[in-house]
Design a protein around this motif. Structure first.
Motif, PDB file in Angstrom:
ATOM      1  N   GLY A  39       1.086  -0.697  -0.047  1.00  0.00           N
ATOM      2  CA  GLY A  39      -0.048  -0.153   0.019  1.00  0.00           C
ATOM      3  C   GLY A  39       0.768   1.474   0.394  1.00  0.00           C
ATOM      4  O   GLY A  39       0.514   2.450  -0.725  1.00  0.00           O
ATOM      5  N   LEU A  40       1.629   1.016   0.808  1.00  0.00           N
ATOM      6  CA  LEU A  40       3.276   2.413   1.091  1.00  0.00           C
ATOM      7  C   LEU A  40       3.311   2.552  -0.604  1.00  0.00           C
ATOM      8  O   LEU A  40       3.410   3.891  -0.447  1.00  0.00           O
ATOM      9  CB  LEU A  40       3.785   2.460   2.177  1.00  0.00           C
ATOM     10  N   ALA A  41       3.851   1.371  -1.192  1.00  0.00           N
ATOM     11  CA  ALA A  41       4.331   1.280  -2.566  1.00  0.00           C
ATOM     12  C   ALA A  41       3.803   2.614  -3.581  1.00  0.00           C
ATOM     13  O   ALA A  41       4.618   3.547  -4.166  1.00  0.00           O
ATOM     14  CB  ALA A  41       5.204   0.580  -3.154  1.00  0.00           C
ATOM     15  N   ILE A  42       2.226   1.593  -3.724  1.00  0.00           N
ATOM     16  CA  ILE A  42       1.443   2.570  -4.161  1.00  0.00           C
ATOM     17  C   ILE A  42       1.048   3.829  -4.404  1.00  0.00           C
ATOM     18  O   ILE A  42       1.567   4.872  -5.108  1.00  0.00           O
ATOM     19  CB  ILE A  42       0.500   2.020  -4.702  1.00  0.00           C
ATOM     20  N   GLY A  43       1.001   3.891  -2.908  1.00  0.00           N
ATOM     21  CA  GLY A  43       0.561   5.828  -2.782  1.00  0.00           C
ATOM     22  C   GLY A  43       1.865   6.415  -2.155  1.00  0.00           C
ATOM     23  O   GLY A  43       2.137   7.619  -3.012  1.00  0.00           O
ATOM     24  N   GLY A  44       2.770   5.857  -2.274  1.00  0.00           N
ATOM     25  CA  GLY A  44       3.909   6.817  -2.549  1.00  0.00           C
ATOM     26  C   GLY A  44       4.083   7.025  -4.096  1.00  0.00           C
ATOM     27  O   GLY A  44       4.487   8.450  -4.384  1.00  0.00           O
ATOM     28  N   VAL A  45       4.480   6.634  -4.667  1.00  0.00           N
ATOM     29  CA  VAL A  45       4.576   6.329  -6.502  1.00  0.00           C
ATOM     30  C   VAL A  45       3.300   8.001  -6.794  1.00  0.00           C
ATOM     31  O   VAL A  45       4.008   8.711  -7.790  1.00  0.00           O
ATOM     32  CB  VAL A  45       4.426   5.804  -7.374  1.00  0.00           C
ATOM     33  N   GLY A  46       2.010   7.586  -6.299  1.00  0.00           N
ATOM     34  CA  GLY A  46       1.159   8.771  -6.091  1.00  0.00           C
ATOM     35  C   GLY A  46       1.767   9.488  -5.347  1.00  0.00           C
ATOM     36  O   GLY A  46       1.487  10.988  -7.034  1.00  0.00           O
ATOM     37  N   MET A  47       2.492  10.166  -4.741  1.00  0.00           N
ATOM     38  CA  MET A  47       2.945  10.952  -3.999  1.00  0.00           C
ATOM     39  C   MET A  47       3.786  11.501  -4.674  1.00  0.00           C
ATOM     40  O   MET A  47       4.329  13.383  -4.577  1.00  0.00           O
ATOM     41  CB  MET A  47       2.527  11.349  -2.567  1.00  0.00           C
TER      42      MET A  47
END
Length: 544
Positions: A182-190
């Motif tokens: 979850g953090l990996a996907i959200g990190g790319v988004g941010m």
């Protein structure tokens, strides 16, 4: 209400007045955040559910395909020996079900989160300035950096929602791995949210800000693909130059590398600081890269030439992307049989997507179908440019002259439908070039799938012409068709649901028999929808 000084000098009254002692540069942030969330109250949950929900539900679909340790081990073996497939999906770090979910989805969902984020940030920053709304708000005591802060907070809320939904959905496979994914996907988004924030300060138009950020995203994907093709463990330097590569190397469900998340944090902080610095050094509506002035004598003699001028950059980007994607998919074709191996579930899914005329033809049909579903997004985007021109009142001075509504709309529709066919042909040409054979059959299959692309584009014309305030339904139908095409075969959804997509009714080529009836029916429907939409446009009032 008490008059207060604005950040630009002068006085204002109203709801945007900050509390005493507050940071004047952030005054009104809360109000702008509430306004942005209200404006995005439909699309924002849809983005979060589409990205987070797809990832969260992936364990069930992949578990039915790779349901034994032997089958999961075969996947790892295939990825180690097939660089073309590895460039698309990345390396597999573990044979657990959670690791397979991460392998299959982290790059794609990260890219989708990046697209969502760049659209959100540009929408609430540069687009607001371009339409003049930000200048009006700034006169009511809105701090210089408040719009940027509100936009980034919207992106943060969306990406946090994706991360939370992913974590909760995959927690049964291991909470630590689910949180890392979850953090990996959200990190790319941010990371791309703050990149878009920088581009919004540098450029003068929202279109250019989106285009430049999307170009960086494309470069990040290319670096990831090249690095993964050259290395079996994600250690290549090109992979580490891409935020999408960082998401892979967090290694969710495979001995998580939490320190990789610090790379995301560093990039987000640095790019955010640059965006804030730039926002404080320019006036509202201005930019550091001003648009090039046009020629003294105009060269746009028709509505079609104007539509081409407005949309040629987008068409060029889509065309290049489809050509490169086609080449990559074509290069993977020979290895499709190796990936499937003896796995009957994977074979059935591929045959449902691309037809039952052998694995190679089924793979080609599935890839052509994927290109067509993405081309539908281009068609809808191009058609609904009409709605953007109308609501921003840029269409009004054109229609005030000798140009009629139908002529004005037709110019954009030529670009939408002709451009959709062009990018499909480019994708087909790339697919045939990468595969090295079957040029004619592949181009024929591409043209057949283009019919459904036109049908979805014509549905957007129908909705825009008759119900302009519900124009987002065009996006909804295209998104539904994409979701059904991508996940429907894996989930083995009933035919009644799958038939909602126009792609489901067309013959699966190459390899299968050609059926003209569904092709002609969809062409007729596309013509009817387009004509009905244009008639509705002529008869209704224009939006203000």
């Amino acid at each position: 209400m008490t008059a207060v000084a604005t950040p630009h000098g002068g006085a204002a009254q109203g709801h945007f007045a900050p509390r005493t002692g507050g940071n004047r540069h952030l005054a009104g942030t809360g109000a702008l955040l509430r306004l942005a969330l209200r404006r995005d109250r439909i699309m924002l949950p849809l983005w979060v559910l589409a990205i987070g929900g797809t990832t969260a539900g992936a364990a069930g679909s992949l578990g039915s395909v790779y349901n034994t340790p032997e089958e999961r081990a075969n996947v790892i073996s295939s990825m180690e020996t097939n660089s073309s497939l590895r460039s698309l999906y990345g390396p597999v770090f573990n044979d657990s079900l959670g690791a397979l979910v991460s392998w299959r989805y982290v790059a794609f969902m990260g890219a989708f989160a990046a697209v969502m984020s760049l659209l959100l940030v540009v929408r609430h920053t540069r687009e607001e300035e371009e339409t003049g709304r930000q200048e009006m708000l700034s006169s009511a005591m809105v701090g210089r950096r408040a719009p940027l802060t509100a936009a980034l907070l919207v992106a943060l809320i969306a990406n946090a929602g994706i991360a939370l939904l992913t974590t909760l959905g995959l927690a049964s496979e291991g909470l630590s791995g689910a949180l890392a994914l979850g953090l990996a996907i959200g990190g790319v988004g941010m990371a791309f949210a703050t990149m878009a924030a920088v581009m919004a300060q540098l450029t003068e138009t929202a279109r250019l800000a989106k285009g430049l950020t999307a170009a960086v995203l494309g470069l990040a994907w290319a670096l990831k693909a090249a690095g993964d093709a050259a290395s079996t463990d994600g250690s290549h330097v090109l992979t580490w130059l891409s935020p999408i590569g960082w998401a892979e190397n967090i290694r969710a469900f495979a001995g998580e590398r939490w320190w990789v998340a610090l790379l995301f944090a560093a990039v987000i902080v640095i790019q955010g600081a640059v965006a804030y610095h730039l926002a404080g050094r320019r006036d509202v509506g201005m930019s550091f890269l001003p648009a090039r002035p046009g020629p003294a004598n105009g060269r746009l003699a028709t509505a079609t030439s104007l539509a081409w001028r407005l949309q040629r950059g987008s068409l060029l980007g889509w065309g290049i992307g489809f050509l490169l994607a086609g080449i990559m998919f074509g290069a993977m074709t020979e290895g499709a049989a190796d990936l499937v191996g003896d796995n009957e579930n994977t074979r059935e899914i591929l045959e449902r997507m691309g037809g039952q005329a052998g694995i190679t033809n089924a793979f080609l049909g599935a890839m052509i179908g994927m290109l067509a579903m993405l081309a539908a997004l281009y068609a809808v985007q191009s058609v609904l440019r009409l709605n953007g021109e109308e609501t921003s009142q840029r269409a009004e001075p054109i229609l005030a002259g000798a140009v009629g509504r139908t002529t004005w709309a037709a110019g954009h529709l030529y670009v939408a439908f002709g451009g959709a066919a062009l990018i499909m042909l480019l994708g087909g040409a790339g697919l045939a070039a990468g595969y090295g054979k079957d040029f004619g059959p592949i181009l024929g299959a591409v043209l057949v799938q283009s019919v459904a692309v036109w049908l979805l584009g014509s549905f957007a014309v129908l909705v825009y012409g008759l119900f302009p305030k519900a124009a987002a339904l065009g996006w909804a139908y295209a998104g539904l068709s994409l979701a059904l095409g991508w996940l429907g075969a894996a989930l083995n959804l009933p035919s009644a649901v799958m038939n909602l997509s126009p792609f489901e009714h067309l013959p699966k080529l190459p390899g299968n028999a050609m059926e003209w009836t569904p092709v002609l029916v969809q062409l007729a429907l596309a013509v009817v929808f387009t004509v009905a939409g244009l008639v509705g446009l002529r008869r209704r009032d224009m939006q203000s």
